[in-house]
Design a protein around this motif. Structure first.
Motif, mmCIF file in Angstrom:
data_model
loop_
_atom_site.group_PDB
_atom_site.id
_atom_site.type_symbol
_atom_site.label_atom_id
_atom_site.label_comp_id
_atom_site.label_asym_id
_atom_site.label_seq_id
_atom_site.Cartn_x
_atom_site.Cartn_y
_atom_site.Cartn_z
ATOM 1 N N PHE A 197 5.821 -1.724 -10.865
ATOM 2 C CA PHE A 197 5.097 -3.183 -11.254
ATOM 3 C C PHE A 197 3.258 -2.248 -11.591
ATOM 4 C CE2 PHE A 197 8.548 -5.879 -10.150
ATOM 5 C CZ PHE A 197 9.761 -5.274 -10.752
ATOM 6 N N PHE A 198 2.875 -1.647 -12.074
ATOM 7 C CA PHE A 198 1.665 -1.146 -12.574
ATOM 8 C C PHE A 198 0.689 -2.438 -12.438
ATOM 9 C CE2 PHE A 198 3.382 -0.374 -16.493
ATOM 10 C CZ PHE A 198 2.245 -0.890 -17.330
ATOM 11 N N TRP A 199 1.184 -3.356 -13.322
ATOM 12 C CA TRP A 199 0.324 -4.318 -13.786
ATOM 13 C C TRP A 199 0.111 -5.111 -12.472
ATOM 14 C CZ3 TRP A 199 5.138 -3.633 -15.450
ATOM 15 C CH2 TRP A 199 6.367 -4.635 -14.784
ATOM 16 N N ASP B 154 0.601 -1.098 -0.049
ATOM 17 C CA ASP B 154 0.352 -0.024 -0.016
ATOM 18 C C ASP B 154 1.295 0.875 -0.350
ATOM 19 O OD1 ASP B 154 -2.345 -1.739 -0.324
ATOM 20 O OD2 ASP B 154 -2.666 -1.201 2.339
ATOM 21 N N PHE B 155 0.310 2.085 -1.084
ATOM 22 C CA PHE B 155 1.435 3.584 -0.853
ATOM 23 C C PHE B 155 0.894 4.477 -0.566
ATOM 24 C CE2 PHE B 155 2.644 7.924 -3.003
ATOM 25 C CZ PHE B 155 3.995 7.283 -3.015
ATOM 26 N N LEU B 156 0.433 5.248 0.979
ATOM 27 C CA LEU B 156 -0.333 6.068 1.345
ATOM 28 C C LEU B 156 0.771 6.852 1.344
ATOM 29 C CD1 LEU B 156 0.252 5.949 4.410
ATOM 30 C CD2 LEU B 156 -0.691 3.772 4.288
ATOM 31 N N PHE B 157 -0.491 8.504 1.339
ATOM 32 C CA PHE B 157 0.205 10.112 2.392
ATOM 33 C C PHE B 157 0.131 10.048 3.393
ATOM 34 C CE2 PHE B 157 0.872 10.939 -2.233
ATOM 35 C CZ PHE B 157 2.187 11.024 -2.130
ATOM 36 N N VAL B 158 0.517 10.646 4.363
ATOM 37 C CA VAL B 158 0.278 11.082 5.747
ATOM 38 C C VAL B 158 0.376 12.661 6.353
ATOM 39 C CG1 VAL B 158 1.542 10.577 8.148
ATOM 40 C CG2 VAL B 158 1.790 8.969 6.286
ATOM 41 N N ASN B 159 -1.203 12.731 6.733
ATOM 42 C CA ASN B 159 -1.182 13.370 7.222
ATOM 43 C C ASN B 159 -0.302 14.205 8.290
ATOM 44 O OD1 ASN B 159 -3.122 16.267 7.594
ATOM 45 N ND2 ASN B 159 -4.673 15.537 8.746
ATOM 46 N N LYS B 160 0.294 15.192 7.985
ATOM 47 C CA LYS B 160 1.431 16.123 9.294
ATOM 48 C C LYS B 160 0.503 16.769 9.298
ATOM 49 C CE LYS B 160 5.993 15.348 8.322
ATOM 50 N NZ LYS B 160 7.163 15.138 7.728
ATOM 51 N N MET B 161 -0.417 17.396 9.454
ATOM 52 C CA MET B 161 -0.997 18.640 10.274
ATOM 53 C C MET B 161 -1.908 17.896 11.009
ATOM 54 S SD MET B 161 -2.117 20.846 6.471
ATOM 55 C CE MET B 161 -2.648 19.298 5.562
ATOM 56 N N SER C 11 -1.846 0.420 -4.565
ATOM 57 C CA SER C 11 -1.206 -0.895 -3.816
ATOM 58 C C SER C 11 -1.297 -1.502 -5.143
ATOM 59 C CB SER C 11 -2.490 -1.491 -3.011
ATOM 60 O OG SER C 11 -2.080 -2.371 -2.355
ATOM 61 N N SER C 12 0.440 -1.710 -4.064
ATOM 62 C CA SER C 12 1.022 -2.492 -5.596
ATOM 63 C C SER C 12 1.256 -4.038 -4.681
ATOM 64 C CB SER C 12 2.414 -2.284 -5.579
ATOM 65 O OG SER C 12 2.720 -3.943 -6.521
ATOM 66 N N ALA C 13 0.695 -5.030 -5.808
ATOM 67 C CA ALA C 13 0.751 -6.181 -5.176
ATOM 68 C C ALA C 13 1.889 -7.184 -5.590
ATOM 69 C CB ALA C 13 -0.518 -7.474 -5.203
ATOM 70 N N TRP D 54 -0.702 -3.401 -9.581
ATOM 71 C CA TRP D 54 -1.913 -3.178 -8.612
ATOM 72 C C TRP D 54 -3.215 -3.204 -8.493
ATOM 73 C CZ3 TRP D 54 -0.325 2.427 -10.766
ATOM 74 C CH2 TRP D 54 1.109 3.373 -10.708
ATOM 75 N N ARG D 55 -3.404 -3.175 -7.047
ATOM 76 C CA ARG D 55 -4.372 -3.612 -6.615
ATOM 77 C C ARG D 55 -6.288 -3.116 -6.651
ATOM 78 N NH1 ARG D 55 -1.231 -4.961 -2.127
ATOM 79 N NH2 ARG D 55 -1.346 -7.042 -2.265
ATOM 80 N N GLY D 56 -6.978 -2.972 -7.706
ATOM 81 C CA GLY D 56 -7.569 -2.143 -8.836
ATOM 82 C C GLY D 56 -8.572 -1.510 -7.817
ATOM 83 N N ASP D 57 -8.889 -2.777 -6.441
ATOM 84 C CA ASP D 57 -10.382 -2.290 -5.361
ATOM 85 C C ASP D 57 -9.674 -1.130 -4.046
ATOM 86 O OD1 ASP D 57 -8.425 -4.016 -4.089
ATOM 87 O OD2 ASP D 57 -9.451 -4.884 -3.575
ATOM 88 N N ARG D 58 -8.156 -0.679 -4.324
ATOM 89 C CA ARG D 58 -7.456 -0.213 -2.529
ATOM 90 C C ARG D 58 -7.185 1.438 -3.873
ATOM 91 N NH1 ARG D 58 -7.013 -3.041 1.437
ATOM 92 N NH2 ARG D 58 -5.645 -1.885 2.164
ATOM 93 N N PHE D 59 -7.479 1.304 -4.341
ATOM 94 C CA PHE D 59 -7.233 3.124 -5.605
ATOM 95 C C PHE D 59 -8.452 4.163 -3.807
ATOM 96 C CE2 PHE D 59 -5.995 1.001 -9.140
ATOM 97 C CZ PHE D 59 -4.971 1.583 -9.437
ATOM 98 N N PHE D 60 -7.186 5.701 -3.604
ATOM 99 C CA PHE D 60 -7.334 6.329 -2.896
ATOM 100 C C PHE D 60 -8.709 5.735 -1.252
ATOM 101 C CE2 PHE D 60 -7.748 7.895 -6.955
ATOM 102 C CZ PHE D 60 -6.408 8.379 -6.921
ATOM 103 N N LYS D 61 -8.483 4.278 -1.049
ATOM 104 C CA LYS D 61 -9.345 3.902 0.134
ATOM 105 C C LYS D 61 -9.074 4.684 1.304
ATOM 106 C CE LYS D 61 -9.881 -0.986 1.831
ATOM 107 N NZ LYS D 61 -11.062 -0.970 1.696
ATOM 108 N N ALA D 62 -10.437 4.622 2.327
ATOM 109 C CA ALA D 62 -9.596 5.614 2.875
ATOM 110 C C ALA D 62 -9.267 4.429 4.415
ATOM 111 C CB ALA D 62 -11.094 6.229 3.573
ATOM 112 N N VAL D 63 -8.653 5.179 5.244
ATOM 113 C CA VAL D 63 -7.394 4.185 6.017
ATOM 114 C C VAL D 63 -8.441 4.088 7.178
ATOM 115 C CG1 VAL D 63 -5.999 3.787 7.451
ATOM 116 C CG2 VAL D 63 -5.382 4.413 5.602
ATOM 117 N N ARG D 64 -8.916 2.642 8.632
ATOM 118 C CA ARG D 64 -10.495 3.011 9.408
ATOM 119 C C ARG D 64 -9.620 2.232 10.273
ATOM 120 N NH1 ARG D 64 -14.038 6.414 7.185
ATOM 121 N NH2 ARG D 64 -14.776 5.809 5.317
#
Length: 279
Positions: free
Chosen positions: A265-267, A52-59, A257-259, A269-279
């Protein structure tokens, strides 16, 4: 001829200036707003998967010395730590524009000993007591209930850049077989619910009582039997209590997210995890 040399020289200078400005802008953005984070291990499954590739909210929690970016590239001999840049602000356990994290947040923080970035779920707040009995969390003496939620299944294969195999409740299983873990939904005081995974009985399922010091926090991975976290303070990879100033930011959303073994290796990438909220 002199005019051409001058023109060529100006073009080179402009190119260098553009690169420097771009690096400065990227550095400011990474320091003040959002830090990219690549999940290298399975300690937070199934909330976060390896790759998973995510951005961390530092604010979210304000800024401290740990907000300064580190640049660690062992292959090239580069090891620039946050303390090398902002160490002068270390050791006071305060933050600029500080905000308080909430129980259940998924937080990136600086390991108190190694200085490496870790990501775990915030379980214990300052002043809390935390204990595990039979794999269940007791906060201030009260059980955080767990409800059965079936099984988490994944393929038994090498995962991520480190190429490690997952651990399984039904293991050992062969390459390509289904690796299963028991899944529960845990609800923390305040109402935050999240999934946790269980592999089997082990020493970290039963602990003594931890009392979280003021100005510190207690973290655990959602993949409870495969996480080096605050339960393991006395072990080499243990985290122990994390000071307030070591918080880097809150994980809010997975970008992609890359498996596979590389995020390039874009091929894979997991199609169900684009912009998925972290809960």
């Amino acid at each position: 001829m002199a005019t051409k040399e001058k023109t060529g020289g100006n073009a080179f200078v402009e190119t260098v200036k553009t690169i420097v400005y771009a690096l400065l802008i990227a550095g400011v953005f990474r320091t003040l707003f959002f830090q990219p984070f690549w999940i290298p291990s399975g300690s937070m499954k199934e909330t976060l998967l390896i790759g998973d590739f995510l951005f961390v909210n530092k604010m979210a929690y304000g800024y401290s010395y740990a907000s300064c970016p580190s640049l660690i590239l062992p292959r090239f001999g580069i090891d620039i730590d946050a303390k090398d840049v902002c160490g002068v602000f270390d050791a006071d356990n305060t933050r600029l524009f500080g905000g308080d994290p909430e129980r259940g947040d998924v937080v990136v923080f600086r390991h108190p000993v190694s200085g490496r970035d870790y990501i775990k779920r915030l379980i214990g707040m300052p002043g809390d007591t935390v204990q595990l009995k039979d794999g269940k969390v007791y906060l201030n003496g009260e059980l955080a209930p767990q409800e059965p939620a079936g099984e988490f299944a994944e393929v038994m294969e090498r995962q991520g850049p480190e190429g490690r195999y997952p651990r399984c409740t039904n293991g050992p299983v062969g390459e390509g077989a289904q690796c299963l873990k028991t899944r529960y939904v845990e609800t923390l005081p305040g109402g935050v619910s999240h999934t946790v995974l269980d592999i089997g009985t082990q020493a970290s399922d039963n602990t003594g009582v931890y009392t979280v010091p003021e100005g510190h926090y207690f973290f655990m991975g959602d993949n409870r039997d495969n996480s080096a976290d605050s339960r393991l303070a006395q072990q080499a990879q243990g985290v122990g209590f994390v000071p307030y100033e070591n918080l880097i930011g809150r994980a809010d959303r997975i970008m992609f997210s890359s498996a596979g073994r590389s995020m390039l290796f874009f091929w894979t990438w997991r199609g169900d995890r684009f912009f998925k909220a972290v809960r």
